[in-house]
Design a protein around this motif. Sequence first.
Motif, PDB file in Angstrom:
ATOM      1  N   PHE A   1       0.819  -1.206   0.000  1.00  0.00           N
ATOM      2  CA  PHE A   1       0.000   0.000   0.000  1.00  0.00           C
ATOM      3  C   PHE A   1       0.863   1.270   0.000  1.00  0.00           C
ATOM      4  CE2 PHE A   1      -4.428  -1.402   1.766  1.00  0.00           C
ATOM      5  CZ  PHE A   1      -4.678  -2.016   0.548  1.00  0.00           C
ATOM      6  N   ILE A   2       2.020   1.211   0.664  1.00  0.00           N
ATOM      7  CA  ILE A   2       2.916   2.374   0.670  1.00  0.00           C
ATOM      8  C   ILE A   2       3.562   2.540  -0.701  1.00  0.00           C
ATOM      9  CG2 ILE A   2       5.046   3.324   1.637  1.00  0.00           C
ATOM     10  CD1 ILE A   2       4.297   1.822   4.257  1.00  0.00           C
ATOM     11  N   GLY A   3       4.020   1.411  -1.264  1.00  0.00           N
ATOM     12  CA  GLY A   3       4.599   1.427  -2.598  1.00  0.00           C
ATOM     13  C   GLY A   3       5.958   2.088  -2.648  1.00  0.00           C
ATOM     14  N   SER A   4       6.295   2.685  -3.798  1.00  0.00           N
ATOM     15  CA  SER A   4       7.536   3.413  -4.075  1.00  0.00           C
ATOM     16  C   SER A   4       8.765   2.681  -3.558  1.00  0.00           C
ATOM     17  CB  SER A   4       7.447   4.842  -3.497  1.00  0.00           C
ATOM     18  OG  SER A   4       7.324   4.816  -2.083  1.00  0.00           O
ATOM     19  N   TYR A   5       9.605   3.387  -2.812  1.00  0.00           N
ATOM     20  CA  TYR A   5      10.896   2.821  -2.427  1.00  0.00           C
ATOM     21  C   TYR A   5      10.762   1.641  -1.464  1.00  0.00           C
ATOM     22  CZ  TYR A   5      10.376   5.371   1.980  1.00  0.00           C
ATOM     23  OH  TYR A   5       9.924   5.828   3.184  1.00  0.00           O
ATOM     24  N   VAL A   6       9.649   1.542  -0.743  1.00  0.00           N
ATOM     25  CA  VAL A   6       9.463   0.427   0.195  1.00  0.00           C
ATOM     26  C   VAL A   6       9.374  -0.901  -0.568  1.00  0.00           C
ATOM     27  CG1 VAL A   6       7.985  -0.501   2.014  1.00  0.00           C
ATOM     28  CG2 VAL A   6       8.293   1.959   1.807  1.00  0.00           C
ATOM     29  N   LEU A   7       8.842  -0.844  -1.801  1.00  0.00           N
ATOM     30  CA  LEU A   7       8.702  -2.048  -2.615  1.00  0.00           C
ATOM     31  C   LEU A   7       9.939  -2.361  -3.447  1.00  0.00           C
ATOM     32  CD1 LEU A   7       5.079  -2.112  -4.076  1.00  0.00           C
ATOM     33  CD2 LEU A   7       6.100  -3.640  -2.397  1.00  0.00           C
ATOM     34  N   ASN A   8      10.840  -1.407  -3.585  1.00  0.00           N
ATOM     35  CA  ASN A   8      11.993  -1.611  -4.460  1.00  0.00           C
ATOM     36  C   ASN A   8      12.807  -2.863  -4.139  1.00  0.00           C
ATOM     37  OD1 ASN A   8      11.428   0.570  -6.069  1.00  0.00           O
ATOM     38  ND2 ASN A   8      12.810   1.978  -5.000  1.00  0.00           N
ATOM     39  N   PRO A   9      13.059  -3.188  -2.852  1.00  0.00           N
ATOM     40  CA  PRO A   9      13.820  -4.410  -2.569  1.00  0.00           C
ATOM     41  C   PRO A   9      13.164  -5.674  -3.126  1.00  0.00           C
ATOM     42  CG  PRO A   9      13.724  -3.016  -0.617  1.00  0.00           C
ATOM     43  CD  PRO A   9      12.794  -2.407  -1.612  1.00  0.00           C
ATOM     44  N   TYR A  10      11.839  -5.705  -3.166  1.00  0.00           N
ATOM     45  CA  TYR A  10      11.143  -6.868  -3.714  1.00  0.00           C
ATOM     46  C   TYR A  10      11.325  -6.931  -5.230  1.00  0.00           C
ATOM     47  CZ  TYR A  10       8.934  -7.232   0.869  1.00  0.00           C
ATOM     48  OH  TYR A  10       8.717  -7.373   2.217  1.00  0.00           O
ATOM     49  N   PHE A  11      11.121  -5.797  -5.898  1.00  0.00           N
ATOM     50  CA  PHE A  11      11.317  -5.752  -7.345  1.00  0.00           C
ATOM     51  C   PHE A  11      12.765  -6.075  -7.732  1.00  0.00           C
ATOM     52  CE2 PHE A  11       7.515  -2.779  -7.604  1.00  0.00           C
ATOM     53  CZ  PHE A  11       6.735  -3.661  -8.335  1.00  0.00           C
ATOM     54  N   GLN A  12      13.719  -5.561  -6.952  1.00  0.00           N
ATOM     55  CA  GLN A  12      15.130  -5.739  -7.285  1.00  0.00           C
ATOM     56  C   GLN A  12      15.553  -7.199  -7.272  1.00  0.00           C
ATOM     57  OE1 GLN A  12      16.993  -3.112  -4.463  1.00  0.00           O
ATOM     58  NE2 GLN A  12      16.560  -1.270  -5.676  1.00  0.00           N
ATOM     59  N   ARG A  13      14.932  -7.995  -6.432  1.00  0.00           N
ATOM     60  CA  ARG A  13      15.291  -9.417  -6.385  1.00  0.00           C
ATOM     61  C   ARG A  13      14.903 -10.122  -7.690  1.00  0.00           C
ATOM     62  NH1 ARG A  13      16.990 -10.645  -1.298  1.00  0.00           N
ATOM     63  NH2 ARG A  13      16.898 -12.886  -1.624  1.00  0.00           N
ATOM     64  N   TYR A  14      13.778  -9.725  -8.274  1.00  0.00           N
ATOM     65  CA  TYR A  14      13.382 -10.306  -9.558  1.00  0.00           C
ATOM     66  C   TYR A  14      14.321  -9.829 -10.669  1.00  0.00           C
ATOM     67  CZ  TYR A  14       9.177 -11.905  -7.222  1.00  0.00           C
ATOM     68  OH  TYR A  14       8.318 -12.539  -6.358  1.00  0.00           O
TER      69      TYR A  14
ATOM     70  N   ALA B   1      -7.530   7.084  -8.060  1.00  0.00           N
ATOM     71  CA  ALA B   1      -6.593   8.059  -7.495  1.00  0.00           C
ATOM     72  C   ALA B   1      -6.991   8.430  -6.066  1.00  0.00           C
ATOM     73  CB  ALA B   1      -6.538   9.301  -8.379  1.00  0.00           C
ATOM     74  N   GLN B   2      -8.298   8.549  -5.819  1.00  0.00           N
ATOM     75  CA  GLN B   2      -8.756   8.903  -4.473  1.00  0.00           C
ATOM     76  C   GLN B   2      -8.524   7.762  -3.498  1.00  0.00           C
ATOM     77  OE1 GLN B   2     -12.133  11.168  -3.787  1.00  0.00           O
ATOM     78  NE2 GLN B   2     -11.430  12.644  -5.288  1.00  0.00           N
ATOM     79  N   VAL B   3      -8.857   6.546  -3.906  1.00  0.00           N
ATOM     80  CA  VAL B   3      -8.682   5.384  -3.034  1.00  0.00           C
ATOM     81  C   VAL B   3      -7.200   5.174  -2.712  1.00  0.00           C
ATOM     82  CG1 VAL B   3      -8.963   2.883  -2.864  1.00  0.00           C
ATOM     83  CG2 VAL B   3     -10.788   4.271  -3.847  1.00  0.00           C
ATOM     84  N   LYS B   4      -6.345   5.447  -3.679  1.00  0.00           N
ATOM     85  CA  LYS B   4      -4.903   5.227  -3.499  1.00  0.00           C
ATOM     86  C   LYS B   4      -4.343   6.085  -2.364  1.00  0.00           C
ATOM     87  CE  LYS B   4      -0.985   4.261  -6.503  1.00  0.00           C
ATOM     88  NZ  LYS B   4      -0.520   4.266  -7.901  1.00  0.00           N
ATOM     89  N   LYS B   5      -4.891   7.285  -2.172  1.00  0.00           N
ATOM     90  CA  LYS B   5      -4.434   8.139  -1.072  1.00  0.00           C
ATOM     91  C   LYS B   5      -4.705   7.481   0.278  1.00  0.00           C
ATOM     92  CE  LYS B   5      -5.202  12.409  -3.697  1.00  0.00           C
ATOM     93  NZ  LYS B   5      -6.014  13.661  -3.789  1.00  0.00           N
ATOM     94  N   TRP B   6      -5.865   6.857   0.389  1.00  0.00           N
ATOM     95  CA  TRP B   6      -6.193   6.161   1.632  1.00  0.00           C
ATOM     96  C   TRP B   6      -5.294   4.947   1.836  1.00  0.00           C
ATOM     97  CZ3 TRP B   6      -8.872   8.068   5.447  1.00  0.00           C
ATOM     98  CH2 TRP B   6      -9.821   9.063   5.200  1.00  0.00           C
ATOM     99  N   GLU B   7      -4.966   4.253   0.746  1.00  0.00           N
ATOM    100  CA  GLU B   7      -4.100   3.077   0.858  1.00  0.00           C
ATOM    101  C   GLU B   7      -2.745   3.439   1.448  1.00  0.00           C
ATOM    102  OE1 GLU B   7      -5.848   0.512  -2.937  1.00  0.00           O
ATOM    103  OE2 GLU B   7      -3.855   1.417  -3.023  1.00  0.00           O
ATOM    104  N   SER B   8      -2.179   4.551   1.006  1.00  0.00           N
ATOM    105  CA  SER B   8      -0.874   4.973   1.514  1.00  0.00           C
ATOM    106  C   SER B   8      -0.931   5.237   3.015  1.00  0.00           C
ATOM    107  CB  SER B   8      -0.410   6.227   0.768  1.00  0.00           C
ATOM    108  OG  SER B   8       0.842   6.651   1.235  1.00  0.00           O
TER     109      SER B   8
END
Length: 481
Positions: free
Chosen positions: A59-72, A440-447
């Motif tokens: 839900f936070i996305g961005s740099y928090v997810l980068n370690p997961y993507f980088q492994r692939y 876009a509106q729902v995504k703000k709540w997810e973060s």
Amino acid sequence: MRPISNLDVFILTFNAAKREIDIPVFARHLYNAFGQNASSLPELLAISLQEMAPLAQAFIGSYVLNPYFQRYESAVNTAAAMFIAREERQSRPVDNPYTLITTRNVGMTGILLFARELEAVQGLRTAEVGFGAGDMANKGAVGLRILYRKDNEDGSLPISTELTFVSAHLAAMEWNLSKRNKNWESIVSGLIFEDPKKTSERSSTQHKLHNADDSETQEPLLGQEITQKAIHDVSIYKPGSHLFISGDLNYRVSKSSPAPNSTFPNLDPESPNHFSRFLSRDQLNAEKAAGRTLHGLSEAPIKFPPTYKLVPSPKSLIQRGSSQTESEDDGSDKFEWSWAVHRWPSWCDRILFLEIPWWARETAGDIRMNVTAYDAFPAVRSSDHRAVFLRLEIPMLEPAELLPTEYAFKTELGTDGHQPIDPRIKLPFPIDFRSRGHRAQVKKWESTIGWLMLVSQSKQGIVAFVVLLLVGLGTWWYQSR
């Protein structure tokens, strides 16, 4: 008739069970998959992920997810370097044979796109839709659309073809069949690559300027046709684009959980309970044939066992179902597995595609998608799913060559209702004009929810949150005196 070049594409889908992958193990499986019925690396590679990370990080996305993507990314390039070293007998590994073009996610559903030639990929567009609780993206779909450019076989000017990749995660549980179909409707209606209102308005304006001298009686009808075409073009079923749907689609072989005495599939080809005999129960095939899901899409024959739900188990505890011993050259992931007893073994992880339309084959020749491999990875310890991959050669047809002809429109729309209409002619569901704004509106709540969840997972985080809350309340009280 010009000679048609092919584009070699590899698509992988994997439910990672919210865990990071073991890079050497995953790379070894990719390396073996690259070599299945092929002696070269694919030109384009798409990885579709579900439950790619815990919900808070997703839900936070961005740099928090980068370690997961980088492994692939590491696994892909490790596998590719191993493959090149084997095929070309190079002693020194090649650095990063693939370029990571982009990563995108909607909640826990992600997609990565890799290419051998960076310059070949142009015009990247993205789309996303969530259909979990409150339309949040604990379940959802994310899409990429690109134009791929390469030299023609006869040495003439380069040609381009458009490709649309969708990664999806539909509703789970055996009894949620109608909800899965509803999720698919949300993808068709809401996974749109531009704001349809702006596209429709721009199309109408351009038409009016171009036809300023036309009679008033013809303009409204023609304008309406152009507007409908513009709306169709922002959908996943854009007529000039190839389409690929991959993911944990979650269709099962039953609407109810297995009883304690249920007979499970096995791997013995001589057995009356061989897994191939369970394919007749597959919900996806049945719902697709009935016109309730995955409209117009094709799938290569399934020759691999169900990909869900697997559990690692000591040999002494395997009582029924099938088991498989996995042996890596480096011995990094050797274990045995069995089917989970509370879920029907099912082909949840699938990859489907739109076949070349009949009207394009009439003009460009009898060309089709050429599937060279459709198979599953061995089980990995970190997930209860097996990854599934599809490799195919895609005819390099320009977007204009895929467009329906006037005869195609008349033929498809003139059916008696028993024959399904090609979704490139008529969408199975109307476009939801509010989808992008709502997302876009729902995504703000997810973060916000993601950060609150992450903070609550540690004592230090809770203390910090309480301190900040007290400071904030104290400041508000002091200023309001």
